[in-house]
Write an enzyme that holds these catalytic residues in place. Structure first.
Site, PDB file in Angstrom:
ATOM      1  N   ASP A 228       0.830  -1.194   0.000  1.00 24.81           N
ATOM      2  CA  ASP A 228       0.000   0.000   0.000  1.00 24.81           C
ATOM      3  C   ASP A 228       0.873   1.256   0.000  1.00 24.81           C
ATOM      4  O   ASP A 228       1.937   1.285   0.621  1.00 24.81           O
ATOM      5  CB  ASP A 228      -0.873  -0.031   1.267  1.00 24.81           C
ATOM      6  CG  ASP A 228      -1.937   1.034   1.248  1.00 24.81           C
ATOM      7  OD1 ASP A 228      -2.726   1.054   0.296  1.00 24.81           O
ATOM      8  OD2 ASP A 228      -1.975   1.857   2.192  1.00 24.81           O
ATOM      9  N   GLU A 252       1.576  -0.160  -4.861  1.00 22.31           N
ATOM     10  CA  GLU A 252       0.618   0.850  -5.320  1.00 22.31           C
ATOM     11  C   GLU A 252       1.367   2.160  -5.547  1.00 22.31           C
ATOM     12  O   GLU A 252       1.848   2.771  -4.588  1.00 22.31           O
ATOM     13  CB  GLU A 252      -0.467   1.058  -4.257  1.00 22.31           C
ATOM     14  CG  GLU A 252      -1.459   2.124  -4.647  1.00 22.31           C
ATOM     15  CD  GLU A 252      -2.277   2.652  -3.467  1.00 22.31           C
ATOM     16  OE1 GLU A 252      -3.402   3.105  -3.700  1.00 22.31           O
ATOM     17  OE2 GLU A 252      -1.786   2.627  -2.312  1.00 22.31           O
TER      18      GLU A 252
END
Ligand SMILES: *[C@@H]1O[C@H](CO)[C@@H](O)[C@H](O)[C@H]1NC(C)=O
Ligand SMILES: *[C@@H]1O[C@H](CO)[C@@H](O)[C@H](O)[C@H]1NC(C)=O
Ligand SMILES: *[C@@H]1O[C@H](CO)[C@@H](O)[C@H](O)[C@H]1NC(C)=O
Ligand SMILES: *[C@@H]1O[C@H](CO)[C@@H](O)[C@H](O)[C@H]1NC(C)=O
Length: 545
Positions: A228, A252
Site C-alpha cells: 500500500d 501501489e
C-alpha cells in the site's frame, strides 16, 4: 498443472507438522498468474455466521462480517473463474473504530503491524487459508501497510503501535502531492483520521520492518505482497524490504505519472507496480460514453515499454477498492469485455477486483466495497467471460514461450486495435454492443493465407486472407476477438463447449468443432482489404453481404 500443484500434493501429509511452509514465489513465478483481489470483510461470511446477510450497506462504512474462514469456504467460486492467486486486504491489527469515516473494515488503518487483526479470524484461520490455497496450486498475496499507521486523534497515542517512540515517525506536515519529498515524508489522511508517517530513513525502523516482514511471510506461507502507498516511501527502501520478505512485491504507485511509476520497479526497489497509467489509458480508449481515444492507449503502451524494466509483471486492472467501478462510468458491457480482454492478452499480470464479475457498479470509496454475498455467488455472463479469459491465458502460459513474447500493437484506428502477443492476435473495439455495419481489418498479420484461426471468445473460425489479412465484422456488435491458430489449441478444452459463446449475447453459428463453413472474406471485403497498405487497418462500412 502449476509448479506449486505438485509441491502442494506432498504438503498435504505434512501440513499438520509444518502448517505454514512458505512457497516464497518470485516475480517470475507470478508472471503466469492471474489475481483475484478481495476485501476480506466484504467477500464472504463464514458458514454459521449469525450476521443478517441483508444488513451490509457499504455507504455506512461499517464492519459487515466477512472473515478468512469465509474466503476459504468460497475458493471454488474464485478457482471456478480460473484465477491462480488471491490478493486479500490487510490482515494486521487496526485501530479500534468507529472513526468519523466509519469502521476500519477495510484493514488499512494499521495500529500494530506485528499483530493480526482478530476481526477477520485467528492465526490458525489465516494459515489454513494459505494451506488450502497451496493445496489448490494457488498463491496467496497479502496487502501490507508500511508507510504509515492510523490515528483518530492528534497527537496519536503511540503506545498502541509497534513503533512506540515518536522519534520513529516523520514530524507532522500536510502532504503536498505535487512535491515528491513532501509525498514521502508528510502525513496522508486528515485531522479526522490521521496517517502518521513512519520515518523509513531511520535505520531502526528499516531493520525492524525487515525482520518483521521476513517472519510474517514465513509464519503464514505468503507468496507475494501488495504494498500500500508504496510511492509515499523512498523507492530504495523497498529493495531490502522485499529481499527480506523473499517474495514477489507489487506496489501501489497511484496516478498517471509513468516516470514516477517506473522509478519504483527494479532491483533496488519493487518487483512491480500496479499499472495505474495503463488503467487511465484503457479508460481513454474503451469507456462508453468516453473520448474513444485509442491513441492514448497506444502512446501509453509504447512509452511503458521504454520506461519499465519488465512490463510482464505489472498488474493490469480495471477496478480496485479506491476507484469507481468500471460499470459506474461505462454503461456498455462490451466496453468492459474489450478492456478486460486487453488486460489478459497483453503483457502483465491480470487482476480482477471482486464483484467486477457480478457487474457491481459502486461509484467510488466506500460504495465500491459492496458485500459479495447478495449476488449469491452467481455464475452469470461476466463470471463466464472471466473464466474463458483465464482458461485461455492459463493454457497459453503453459504452452511454449507465449508469456515471454513481447506484446505489440500492430495496428489501430479510433475504433479498433490489433494487439499481437506471440501467435495470438487480439482485436478490440470501443464501438459498443449495438450491431453496426462496420468492421476492423488489417493486412500483414504475419500469418499465411488460409490459416485457420479460432476466435476463442465466440468459438468461430476466422480464415486469414491474402497478404495475411484479418477481418472482423461487427454486424453482431462490438465484441472482442482473440484469434489463435487452430493447431495451437487443438486437443485443449478451449472451445469444446460452444454454449459459452452465449455470454456475448451472440449465438454461435459456426463452432470450431462442428466443422461448419468458416467465415471467409467475401470478394468485396477481400477487395477492400487488398487495397490497403501492409500493417494498416481501415475502418470500413460494408454493405449487405
Ligand atoms: C494509550 O494507549 C494505551 C494502550 O492502548 C492505553 O493504555 C493508554 O491509556 C492510552 N493513553 C491515552 C492518553 O489515551
Ligand atoms: C517539498 O516538501 C518538503 C517537505 O515538506 C519541503 O521541505 C520542501 O520545501 C518542499 N519543496 C517545495 C518546492 O515546496
Ligand atoms: C488522446 O490522448 C492523447 C494522449 O494522451 C492526447 O494527447 C490527445 O489530446 C487525446 N485526444 C483526444 C481527442 O482527446
Ligand atoms: C446494414 O446494411 C444493410 C444493407 O445496407 C441494411 O439492410 C441493414 O439494416 C444495416 N444494418 C445496420 C445495423 O445498420
Amino acid at each position: 498443472m502449476y509448479p506449486l500443484a505438485q509441491f502442494a500434493v506432498s504438503l498435504v501429509g505434512l501440513s499438520a507438522v509444518f502448517p505454514s511452509l512458505a512457497a516464497a514465489a518470485t516475480a517470475d513465478e507470478w508472471r503466469s498468474r492471474s489475481i483475484y483481489q478481495l476485501i476480506t470483510d466484504r467477500f464472504a461470511l463464514p458458514s454459521g455466521s449469525s450476521i443478517d446477510p441483508k444488513t451490509c450497506n457499504p455507504a455506512q462504512a461499517k464492519f459487515c462480517g466477512g472473515t478468512w474462514q469465509g474466503i476459504m469456504q468460497h475458493l471454488d467460486y474464485i478457482q471456478g473463474m480460473g484465477f491462480t492467486a488471491i490478493w486479500i486486504s490487510p490482515v494486521n491489527q487496526n485501530i479500534p473504530g468507529p472513526t468519523a469515516y466509519g469502521d476500519p473494515y477495510h484493514g488499512y488503518w494499521i495500529a500494530d503491524v506485528s499483530q493480526l487483526n482478530d476481526r477477520f479470524g485467528t492465526a490458525d484461520d489465516l494459515r489454513q487459508l494459505s494451506d488450502e490455497l497451496h493445496r489448490r496450486g494457488m498463491y496467496l498475496m497479502v496487502d501490507v501497510v508500511v508507510n504509515n499507521v492510523a490515528s483518530a486523534t492528534i497527537p496519536p497515542n503511540y503506545s498502541q503501535y509497534l513503533f512506540k517512540d515518536p522519534s520513529y515517525y516523520h514530524p507532522y506536515c500536510q502532504v503536498d502531492h505535487n512535491n515528491r519529498t513532501s509525498a514521502q515524508v508528510c502525513w496522508l489522511g486528515d485531522t479526522k483520521v490521521a496517517l502518521p508517517d513512519l520515518d523509513t530513513e531511520n535505520q531502526i525502523v528499516v531493520s525492524t520492518y525487515n525482520q518483521w516482514v521476513s517472519q510474517f511471510v514465513q509464519d503464514f506461507g505468503i507468496d507475494g505482497l501488495r504494498i500500500d502507498a508504496a510511492k509515499h516511501v523512498r523507492a530504495e527502501f523497498w529493495g531490502p524490504f522485499c529481499k527480506a520478505a523473499g517474495v514477489f512485491c507489487i506496489g501501489e504507485v497511484f496516478g498517471d505519472d509513468i516516470d514516477l511509476a517506473a522509478s519504483y520497479q527494479g532491483p533496488t526497489t519493487l518487483d512491480a507496480i500496479l499499472n495505474f497509467p495503463q488503467y487511465s489509458a484503457l479508460k481513454d480508449a474503451f469507456t462508453i460514453p468516453g473520448p474513444g481515444n485509442m491513441s492514448s492507449l497506444v502512446d501509453q503502451f509504447n512509452t511503458a515499454r521504454r520506461k519499465f524494466t519488465d512490463v510482464g509483471v505489472l498488474g493490469n486492472f480495471l477496478e480496485n477498492h479506491d476507484l469507481p467501478r468500471w460499470t459506474s462510468f461505462s454503461v456498455d458491457i462490451q466496453s468492459m469485455f474489450n478492456a478486460m480482454a486487453f488486460s489478459f492478452m497483453s503483457d502483465g499480470i491480470p487482476v480482477l477486483y471482486y464483484g467486477q464479475e457480478q457487474r457491481f457498479n459502486g461509484a467510488g470509496d466506500p460504495v465500491n466495497r459492496e458485500p459479495l454475498w447478495p449476488s449469491q455467488y452467481d455464475q452469470g455472463d461476466t463470471y463466464k467471460f472471466m473464466a474463458m479469459l483465464n482458461q485461455v491465458r492459463n493454457y497459453l502460459t503453459q504452452s511454449g514461450d507465449w508469456l515471454h513474447q513481447p506484446a505489440q500493437i500492430i495496428s489501430y484506428t479510433d475504433e479498433a486495435l490489433f494487439l499481437a502477443k506471440g501467435y495470438v492476435i487480439t482485436v478490440l473495439t470501443n464501438i459498443g454492443s449495438p450491431p453496426k455495419n462496420a468492421s476492423a481489418s488489417m493486412i500483414g498479420s504475419g500469418f499465411s493465407p488460409n490459416q485457420v484461426m479460432i476466435d476463442v471468445i465466440t468459438c468461430q473460425q476466422v480464415i486469414v486472407g491474402s497478404q495475411g489479412s484479418i477481418y472482423i465484422d461487427y454486424r453482431k456488435g462490438g465484441h472482442a476477438s482473440i484469434l489463435i491458430p487452430e493447431y495451437y489449441i487443438r486437443g485443449s478444452d478451449i472451445c469444446t463447449d460452444v454454449q459459452r459463446a452465449s455470454y456475448q449475447g451472440m449465438t454461435p453459428q459456426k463452432s470450431a468443432s462442428s466443422g461448419a463453413a468458416p467465415a471467409r472474406l467475401s470478394s468485396a471485403e477481400l477487395a477492400s482489404s487488398m487495397a490497403l497498405l501492409a500493417g494498416t487497418i481501415v475502418w470500413l462500412t460494408v454493405g449487405a453481404v
